[in-house]
Design a protein around this motif. Structure first.
Motif, PDB file in Angstrom:
ATOM      1  N   ILE A 179       4.358   7.076 -13.396  1.00 40.61           N
ATOM      2  CA  ILE A 179       4.461   8.496 -13.058  1.00 40.61           C
ATOM      3  C   ILE A 179       5.524   9.171 -13.929  1.00 40.61           C
ATOM      4  CG2 ILE A 179       4.903  10.122 -11.196  1.00 40.61           C
ATOM      5  CD1 ILE A 179       2.851   8.786  -9.917  1.00 40.61           C
TER       6      ILE A 179
ATOM      7  N   GLU B 298       7.386  -8.500  -9.654  1.00 39.76           N
ATOM      8  CA  GLU B 298       7.850  -7.160 -10.021  1.00 39.76           C
ATOM      9  C   GLU B 298       6.766  -6.393 -10.762  1.00 39.76           C
ATOM     10  OE1 GLU B 298       9.612  -9.821 -10.193  1.00 39.76           O
ATOM     11  OE2 GLU B 298      11.588  -9.438  -9.321  1.00 39.76           O
ATOM     12  N   PHE B 299       5.814  -7.102 -11.407  1.00 36.06           N
ATOM     13  CA  PHE B 299       4.750  -6.411 -12.139  1.00 36.06           C
ATOM     14  C   PHE B 299       3.802  -5.688 -11.187  1.00 36.06           C
ATOM     15  CE2 PHE B 299       6.620  -8.117 -15.555  1.00 36.06           C
ATOM     16  CZ  PHE B 299       6.043  -9.151 -16.277  1.00 36.06           C
TER      17      PHE B 299
ATOM     18  N   MET C  74       1.475  -2.248  -1.985  1.00 41.62           N
ATOM     19  CA  MET C  74       2.477  -3.035  -1.295  1.00 41.62           C
ATOM     20  C   MET C  74       1.831  -4.233  -0.596  1.00 41.62           C
ATOM     21  SD  MET C  74       5.090  -1.662  -2.241  1.00 41.62           S
ATOM     22  CE  MET C  74       6.343  -2.561  -1.340  1.00 41.62           C
TER      23      MET C  74
ATOM     24  N   PHE D 105      -0.229   6.521  -6.292  1.00 45.21           N
ATOM     25  CA  PHE D 105       1.107   5.924  -6.275  1.00 45.21           C
ATOM     26  C   PHE D 105       1.032   4.422  -6.411  1.00 45.21           C
ATOM     27  CE2 PHE D 105       2.911   9.738  -5.915  1.00 45.21           C
ATOM     28  CZ  PHE D 105       3.431  10.217  -4.721  1.00 45.21           C
TER      29      PHE D 105
ATOM     30  N   LEU E   8      -0.572   3.483  -2.428  1.00 45.38           N
ATOM     31  CA  LEU E   8       0.725   2.829  -2.343  1.00 45.38           C
ATOM     32  C   LEU E   8       0.678   1.693  -1.334  1.00 45.38           C
ATOM     33  CD1 LEU E   8       3.716   2.766  -3.137  1.00 45.38           C
ATOM     34  CD2 LEU E   8       4.175   4.335  -1.267  1.00 45.38           C
ATOM     35  N   ALA E   9       0.054   1.963  -0.185  1.00 44.91           N
ATOM     36  CA  ALA E   9      -0.032   0.929   0.844  1.00 44.91           C
ATOM     37  C   ALA E   9      -0.781  -0.284   0.324  1.00 44.91           C
ATOM     38  CB  ALA E   9      -0.714   1.483   2.092  1.00 44.91           C
ATOM     39  N   PHE E  10      -1.877  -0.059  -0.400  1.00 47.14           N
ATOM     40  CA  PHE E  10      -2.626  -1.187  -0.959  1.00 47.14           C
ATOM     41  C   PHE E  10      -1.791  -1.953  -1.960  1.00 47.14           C
ATOM     42  CE2 PHE E  10      -6.688  -2.106   0.505  1.00 47.14           C
ATOM     43  CZ  PHE E  10      -7.321  -0.964   0.939  1.00 47.14           C
TER      44      PHE E  10
ATOM     45  N   TYR F  63       4.978  -4.386  -8.232  1.00 50.58           N
ATOM     46  CA  TYR F  63       5.811  -3.647  -7.295  1.00 50.58           C
ATOM     47  C   TYR F  63       5.691  -2.155  -7.555  1.00 50.58           C
ATOM     48  CZ  TYR F  63       9.804  -3.456  -4.100  1.00 50.58           C
ATOM     49  OH  TYR F  63      10.620  -3.251  -3.033  1.00 50.58           O
ATOM     50  N   TRP F  64       6.052  -1.326  -6.572  1.00 49.50           N
ATOM     51  CA  TRP F  64       5.852   0.102  -6.713  1.00 49.50           C
ATOM     52  C   TRP F  64       6.659   0.686  -7.866  1.00 49.50           C
ATOM     53  CZ3 TRP F  64       9.884   3.466  -6.386  1.00 49.50           C
ATOM     54  CH2 TRP F  64      11.059   2.967  -5.826  1.00 49.50           C
ATOM     55  N   THR F  65       7.705  -0.007  -8.306  1.00 45.45           N
ATOM     56  CA  THR F  65       8.502   0.522  -9.411  1.00 45.45           C
ATOM     57  C   THR F  65       7.679   0.675 -10.683  1.00 45.45           C
ATOM     58  OG1 THR F  65       9.325  -1.732  -9.573  1.00 45.45           O
ATOM     59  CG2 THR F  65      10.851  -0.081  -8.778  1.00 45.45           C
ATOM     60  N   ILE F  66       6.674  -0.173 -10.869  1.00 41.10           N
ATOM     61  CA  ILE F  66       5.826  -0.045 -12.050  1.00 41.10           C
ATOM     62  C   ILE F  66       4.998   1.240 -11.929  1.00 41.10           C
ATOM     63  CG2 ILE F  66       3.905  -1.032 -13.312  1.00 41.10           C
ATOM     64  CD1 ILE F  66       6.202  -2.716 -13.817  1.00 41.10           C
TER      65      ILE F  66
END
Lengths: 419, 300, 347
Positions: free
Chosen positions: C274, C263-264, C148, C85, C144-146, C266-269
């Motif tokens: 996915i 934003e590059f 963030m 993630f 994901l944690a890494f 960020y999790w949205t990328i």
């Protein structure tokens, strides 16, 4: 032969889908600008948490564009606005800006992006050389930093440093009268919050040297729970609090600070309080919060300003925001520049805009000026006052003195190494 | 980084009490929001990424009900009931189709609904932020309990959170229906062979989880502004809490929430600009040392 | 595993020898891959001359950036079964690394490129070493944690990264070997080169014995370790390799917007990665490329038409997740297979 039933889409519909996809893909390359109209592109944020920025910017633009088109257009050409959503992502803002210019044939750009989006569009303007006005970004470095300077980019948004100079002066006067020596700050932890607060504190101390900051809190933007922030401030027992929180964050903070009875323990200076959305949405607004002006229909207390605010409200069923007047001003400047240059060509407009002064309902003295040196707006109405929970919300506003603002701003630029 | 402020506070008893109280309050609020997420994972083995959307709906339903009726109790009820129904429908119609599949499909279905719900809320209630306002019953000065400042409204929230923890903890462990739910989580085939409708159980649990999120949103509405997309930040927080505490463990969620509350509270003194980072760092450490969380059970 | 079956069938017809040989890759197939790559590059290079549209050039550059990113993610998700993630952190790292090196030092672009890849290797190795021993959903959580954590660091470390405003002032592009990347056409050709060569390299990795080791790990990690494969080492290797290609995507993006923004990272990328894999399908190599083109077309078209992009994207995702239950390429390949089987049956 046995017919195997397949899950999913049949062949026919798949082909139809691909055909539709190909057609929509091809459409952008078909669009072409006609000579009769002039297209102005506007990347902005129409979705997500800050959607109101885009919708009120759009309203501020359209209310002026309609007037111009009714009066014959820009040097005889009718304006067609092409407004597109970047969802607040800077790479989207860059792509949208490029697409508006390259594909949709926009000759001018109104960049209604915020923060990083504005810097992304700025790079596009640098690359393509297209005329661009930044209408919402309040980060001073966008125009103050000579490294950012390009001849075709302008800014009609207010600057954080101006607000801080005026705010600092106003707050210092009150501090001296009420003996407010111990201050705290509580601002969102991002560039706008940090820069504005830092500058406010700097100027506050300039005007009232015996002020000391006993505590500072930096909640994250859009943080839902301010408990630790409120208790940290309360613990330090300051006499006054400065906050650059805005919008929904400010409302949440007021709600949560209220139940801790924070407002009865200190004077609060919230630069973004006097915004109609915040003022009308907060349900239990404490009296006596000091605020800078964002957009207030009664300040400047002129008939033109009140008329503009009323017309906006009549058309869009909501009050104008700070973004509304900044975008309207951009359009007004373009209109006047095109009259002066007798053309709607980007380069000629840019030449005409530098140093241009126009009559404006938002001007401190009835006019605003696009300063030639760094191509940013000055002379707009800027002042502080105390808020009350009902109309007119800010009964009295103490105006900032632009002579003083400009002098201090010049000094500030020297200390930052911008000159 | 302001380590002096932190150590100075740890030395002063007044500061210690205040910070711990505020950490406790933050933790209980977090728990209230996060417990629905851990419940759904514990029973259904599904990470409900649309948890934040239920929180958002709870808040909006409550605000609208309050505006229409002026009754706080009714507003809370509407928030909870509305999201319970939403949870039931969502689970039966959509989530049940992706149970067997991998976590990717579940994530995508949930995320699709977050996108749709956020835009729906924007369509219905508008993009500007809204405020419910504190009911007059709670517009009273804060209380001083054991040296810490506690607003009466937060006492209510803490009470509800503790009640939820107790009811869920005891309910799942001791009551018959709790045992049936736990059995269905462990071995659904067997449970349905015994004649119990597992679909109803799954739907019920999801509805309960959604209701808890909605109740949390409704309770938070008087003190937080409402805006489409408000669910996202609570989703991240709930996620961190449940991962640290252990997915599926109510007690773990409680402990995890309190830990995060303390990190936020003391972090605002010691690392005011990096509190978020501290939380993620802590999450990484827990995940590496004990992937199932502090009190979590190994997923089958 | 349609690809494996298809390939085995092909190889059986090529090698008509009676002795069964365990050979995963013949030289001829590798040459075919190179040929396809060259042809694709030629086609891409010719596009600007066929359609004189600047939007097409921008589109292809963005496809290159996201395509490399998504295909590298598929190396993890589709080939190794590691659902990450947080893959977007390397996209962001590439953008910031390259941007910072170019802004702060005066080195030529190729040096900055290599430097960014070296930094990515280091970071990916450290993070990977910690993450890859976790299984399934916990691996997803910790990546994901890494991500963030890295995002938080980028936003807080204002003096280095410019904080939430990103790297401003543009990325300097000194001319190297006669290539001027501030010229859109040069940037276009460079992106196409990176895309095609990146895909070719990833294809070689996927079709190499190592790639089949990964598939084995995906299918049954314990069985793989019983055979003697160092699962941890294999996973770490592919984690780092995937990170390198994601990083290259980030570099292309930073050149496109002439900057780097938080934003590059960020999790949205990661989320977009996915989606792309889901849209295009994870069982074919080119699935993610198809997915990239689909998502970008969808994004561009929908934002032009409405500001309610969320509802549209949500419905599209539901269509693929619940309706089709597979990506487009998967669907196409299965459809072709069924036609072929149907024809065989009828024959």
């Amino acid at each position: 032969m046995t017919e195997t039933s397949r899950p999913g889409v049949s062949r026919r519909s798949t082909l139809a889908l691909m055909g539709a996809g190909a057609m929509t893909f091809a459409t952008p390359w078909v669009a072409r600008a006609q000579a009769k109209t002039i297209k102005i592109g506007m990347p902005t944020i129409l979705s997500g948490r800050v959607a109101q920025l885009g919708t009120s910017s759009r309203n501020g633009v359209m209310i002026e564009v309609d007037k111009i088109n009714a009066a014959g257009g820009l040097a005889g050409r009718q304006i067609e606005m092409v407004i597109r959503d970047s969802k607040g992502a800077p790479q989207e803002a860059a792509r949208v800006a490029r697409e508006l210019v390259n594909t949709d044939g926009c000759e001018l750009l109104l960049d209604a992006e915020a923060s990083s989006g504005a810097f992304a569009v700025h790079e596009v303007a640098r690359d393509l050389g297209v005329f661009c006005i930044h209408t919402n970004s309040e980060t001073s470095s966008l125009t103050a930093d000579p490294k950012q300077h390009i001849p075709n980019a302008f800014r009609t948004a207010r600057q954080g440093v101006h607000d801080s100079i005026v705010g600092g002066g106003y707050a210092a006067a009150i501090a001296k009268v009420k003996g407010l020596k111990k201050w705290a700050t509580c601002s969102p932890d991002y560039a706008y919050g940090r820069d504005t607060t830092g500058e406010f504190v700097y100027y506050l101390k300039q005007f009232a040297p015996d002020v000391e900051i006993v505590s500072d809190a930096w909640p994250k933007l859009f943080q839902p729970d301010y408990t630790e922030v409120v208790t940290k401030i309360l613990q330090a027992k300051p006499q006054a609090l400065y906050s650059a929180l805005w919008g929904g964050d400010l409302t949440s903070y007021i709600d949560q600070a209220n139940i801790y009875a924070l407002f009865s323990q200190m004077e609060v200076f919230a630069v973004n309080m006097a915004d109609y959305t915040a003022l009308t949405v907060v349900k239990n607004l404490p009296k006596g919060i000091h605020s800078g002006n964002r957009y207030i229909k009664t300040y400047p207390a002129t008939a033109e300003n009140a008329a503009w605010g009323d017309a906006y409200k009549a058309k869009y069923s909501e009050y104008p925001t700070n973004w509304s007047w900044e975008n309207a001003t951009a359009v007004m400047l373009i209109a006047e520049a095109s009259r002066k240059a007798n053309s709607a060509d980007g380069k000629k407009l840019a030449d005409a805009m530098r140093g241009l002064t126009i009559k404006s309902p938002f001007g401190a003295d009835g006019t605003v000026t696009m300063r030639a040196e760094d191509q940013t707006l000055i002379g707009y109405a800027i002042g502080w006052g105390t808020t009350i929970p009902n109309e007119p919300y800010v009964p009295e506003v103490k105006s900032g003195d632009w002579k003083q603002i400009l002098a201090l701003e010049a000094e500030w630029k020297k200390t930052k190494g911008y000159t | 980084m302001d380590i002096d402020a932190l150590t100075g506070c740890l030395a002063s008893s007044a500061c210690l009490v205040t910070q711990t109280t505020s950490g406790f309050i933050i933790g209980m609020l977090l728990f209230l929001v996060a417990v629905g997420l851990t419940l759904i994972f514990g029973v259904l083995q599904v990470v409900n990424f649309s948890h934040g959307a239920f929180y958002m709906f709870g808040a909006y339903f409550a605000m609208t009900a309050y505006q229409v009726t002026g009754s706080f109790a009714l507003a809370m009820f509407c928030g909870a009931a509305g999201t319970a129904i939403l949870g039931l429908v969502f689970e039966r119609v959509f989530m049940s189709r992706v149970y067997g599949g991998d976590v990717l499909m579940q994530l995508l279905v949930c995320y699709a609904f977050v996108l749709i719900f956020d835009d729906l809320v924007r369509l219905v209630w508008g993009p500007e932020f809204r405020s419910m306002g504190m009911p007059s019953a709670f517009q009273v000065p804060p209380l001083f309990i054991a040296g810490g400042v506690v607003p009466p409204y937060y006492l209510l929230l803490i009470g509800v959170a503790l009640a939820v923890a107790a009811i869920l903890g005891v309910g799942l462990a001791r009551t018959k229906i709790g045992k049936v739910i736990r059995a269905a989580a462990h071995n659904p085939g067997m449970v349905s062979a015994l004649g119990i409708n597992t679909g109803l159980i799954y739907g019920g649990v999801f509805a309960l989880g959604g209701m808890l999120a909605g109740l949390a949103g409704a309770l938070a509405a008087p003190v937080r502004s409402l805006t489409p997309g408000m669910g996202f930040s609570v989703l991240i927080e709930s996620f961190i809490v449940t991962v640290i505490g252990g997915m599926g463990s109510i007690f773990g969620a409680l402990i995890g929430a309190l830990l995060i509350g303390m990190i936020r509270s003391y972090g605002s003194l010691g690392f005011p600009l990096f509190t978020d980072g501290m939380m993620y760092l802590f999450m990484v450490i827990v995940l590496v040392a004990r992937p199932t969380g502090l009190f979590g059970k190994e997923v089958a | 595993m349609t690809e494996l079956q298809a390939e085995r069938a092909r190889e059986r017809t090529i090698e008509s020898s009676a002795v069964p040989r365990i050979e995963t890759r013949s030289k001829r197939l590798r040459y075919i891959d190179v040929l396809i790559a060259v042809a694709a590059f030629a086609l891409l290079a010719a596009l600007p001359f066929l359609f004189s549209s600047k939007a097409l050039i921008d589109f292809v550059i963005r496809c290159a950036a996201f395509g490399l990113f998504a295909t590298s993610l598929n190396l993890l998700v589709g080939y190794t079964g590691m659902i990450s993630f947080g893959h977007g952190m390397f996209f962001g790292l590439g953008a910031y690394g390259f941007g910072l090196i170019m802004q702060r030092t005066g080195v030529p672009i190729p040096v900055a490129f290599i430097g960014t890849l070296l930094i990515t290797t280091l970071v990916a190795a450290v993070i990977g070493a910690i993450c890859v021993r976790l299984k399934e959903i916990y691996f997803a959580f910790v990546t994901l944690a890494f991500q963030m954590l890295i995002h938080s660091t980028i936003v807080s470390w204002t003096s280095l990264t410019g904080g939430d405003q990103g790297l401003r002032g543009g990325i300097p592009r000194p001319v190297f070997l006669g290539i001027d990347l501030s010229n859109q056409m040069h940037l276009y050709i460079a992106s196409c080169t990176l895309l095609v060569s990146g895909l070719l390299l990833m294809r070689q990795i996927a079709q190499s014995p190592f790639g089949y080791t990964l598939r084995m790990i995906r299918d049954n990690a314990s069985r793989a370790s019983f055979i003697g494969i160092d699962v941890w080492r294999a996973k770490l290797t592919i984690f780092v390799l995937a990170a390198l290609f994601a990083s290259t995507g980030g570099i292309i993006m930073s050149l496109f917007v002439s900057g780097a923004y938080p934003e590059f990272a960020y999790w949205t990328i990661s989320g977009e990665g996915i989606f792309i894999n889901m849209l295009g399908g994870v069982t074919t190599f080119l699935g993610p490329m198809v997915g990239t083109v689909l998502l970008l077309i969808l994004n561009d078209t929908v934002t032009r038409l409405t500001e309610y992009y969320g509802i549209v994207l949500g419905i599209v995702i539901l269509f693929f997740a619940i309706g089709l239950r597979k990506g487009l390429m998967d669907f196409m390949v299965e459809w072709c297979e069924q036609r072929r089987d149907g024809a065989k049956e009828r024959a």
